[in-house]
Each structure stands twice: as C-alpha cells, then as structure tokens.
Scaffold this active site. Structure first.
Site, PDB file in Angstrom:
ATOM      1  N   LYS A 151      26.167  11.035  29.294  1.00 61.03           N
ATOM      2  CA  LYS A 151      24.892  10.382  29.522  1.00 61.03           C
ATOM      3  C   LYS A 151      24.911   8.956  28.989  1.00 61.03           C
ATOM      4  O   LYS A 151      24.016   8.173  29.256  1.00 61.03           O
ATOM      5  CB  LYS A 151      23.784  11.173  28.793  1.00 61.03           C
ATOM      6  CG  LYS A 151      23.737  12.651  29.164  1.00 61.03           C
ATOM      7  CD  LYS A 151      22.765  13.390  28.201  1.00 61.03           C
ATOM      8  CE  LYS A 151      22.908  14.891  28.362  1.00 61.03           C
ATOM      9  NZ  LYS A 151      22.181  15.615  27.293  1.00 61.03           N
TER      10      LYS A 151
ATOM     11  N   ASP B 287      36.704   4.953  22.452  1.00 63.74           N
ATOM     12  CA  ASP B 287      36.997   5.212  21.044  1.00 63.74           C
ATOM     13  C   ASP B 287      38.483   5.591  20.951  1.00 63.74           C
ATOM     14  O   ASP B 287      39.333   4.714  20.935  1.00 63.74           O
ATOM     15  CB  ASP B 287      36.046   6.329  20.592  1.00 63.74           C
ATOM     16  CG  ASP B 287      36.098   6.611  19.107  1.00 63.74           C
ATOM     17  OD1 ASP B 287      36.426   5.709  18.340  1.00 63.74           O
ATOM     18  OD2 ASP B 287      35.797   7.755  18.709  1.00 63.74           O
TER      19      ASP B 287
END
Ligand code: IMP
Ligand code: MG
Length: 176
Positions: free
Chosen positions: A44, A104
């Site tokens: 999301k 990340d």
C-alpha cells in the site's frame, strides 16, 4: 491499545515531495517520449507517491497495482517475498515502471523486477520515492530515485509502521 512509538521530526514536506515528483515525471516523460508506459504501484506504501508521479507524466499511461510483502508487523525484512494481489493488465511488450515507496534491503524489488521480466515486457524500470542504500543486500538499483535517506525507520506519505501513519502528508521517522 496505547501507542508507544515516538514520531520524529519532519524529514520531507509534501511540497518537497511534489517538486521532486514533478522532476521525476518530466524525466520519465523524456526517457519514454513517443511511447506508452504502464505504472505499477506497490500496495500500500506507494499510493500517495504514485498519485504525484502519474500527474506529472505526459505520456499515454496505464496504471495497475501489485501487493507483495516481505514484512510482518515488525521493522525487519524477512527476505521472503509473497505476492498477495497480482496485476490485472497484460504487460507483454510494454514499458513497465514499478512505483515503490522505499528500497531497503532490495528483496522486494529484486523479486518484483524478475517477476515482471518473466512476462515479456519491453522494459522494466524502477521509480522509488525513497532509497536507503546502507541496508541493501539484494542486487537491485532504482532508475529514478526521489530522495536518499539514512538508516531510519521512516513513516508517512504512504509508509507505515504496523499499518499506521500512512496518512501523514509528510515523511517522518520513528525515534528509537
Ligand atoms: P525491502 O524488501 O527490504 O527493500 O523492503 C521493502 C518494503 O519494506 C518497502 O516497500 C516498505 O514497504 C517496507 N519498508 C522498508 N523500510 C521501511 C521504512 O523505513 N519504513 C516503512 N516501511 C519500510
Ligand atoms: Mg512497499
């Protein structure tokens, strides 16, 4: 239930993000001039940034979404990526641009890029709002990067901690 997290300072305002999205949209529009693109947002986290980017692309554009997860409810990547909701468009022969909130470790994007490449597109590019290169373990690099951030757990502008803070209209971080 009481919340124990402490929200830090504002790192990026919505004006800064919008200005950068304008530059990135113009760059993408130039790179694919005369062609069509399919923007695939990762649910999301990428929704707010996706809205900014798509308004700044002046090409024939289709959009779709995919939901992949390598995270539980904590802050550490498991490296185990699963697709929870797949795309609906046929991307064979298309210019695909993955719109991501943050890279990340890179596990999620490495997996998604390989997954989309297996469907015979013309190209697969990566456009990310944030990059945290200090944490990279997978061999993957973004083609369009909004901002590079330090090794902080960032929240807001779509990014969550335990499904909270996605609605903040700026990027902040959790103190810890
Ligand atoms: P990766 O697979 O380790 O690159 O992690 C990718 C996903 O983890 C991102 O798309 C985010 O949804 C989430 N994530 C990684 N770092 C952060 C962070 O600092 N804040 C919030 N979510 C993060
Ligand atoms: Mg994400």
């Amino acid at each position: 239930m009481a919340s124990h997290e402490v929200v830090g300072k504002i790192l990026l305002t919505q004006e800064q993000i919008w200005q950068r999205a304008k530059e990135m949209g113009e760059e993408i529009s130039g790179d694919f001039a005369g062609e069509e693109v399919v923007l695939i947002g990762t649910l999301k986290g990428a929704v707010m940034f996706m809205a900014d980017i798509m308004k700044n692309i002046s090409l024939d554009t289709q959009i779709d979404f995919i939901s992949a997860s390598s995270y539980g409810s904590g802050t550490v990547s498991s490296g185990n990526v699963k697709i929870k909701k797949d795309i609906e468009l046929d991307i064979a022969g298309k210019n695909v641009i993955i719109i991501e909130d943050i890279i990340d470790t890179g596990n999620t994007l490495k997996y998604l890029k390989d997954y989309f490449l297996s469907k015979g597109p013309k190209a697969v590019k990566i456009c990310t709002l944030l990059d945290k290169p200090s944490r990279r373990t997978a061999q993957v690099a973004a083609d369009y990067i909004g901002f590079t951030v330090e090794d902080l757990f960032v929240i807001g502008y779509g990014l969550d901690f335990d499904q909270k803070y996605r609605n903040l209209p700026y990027i902040s971080y959790l103190e810890g």
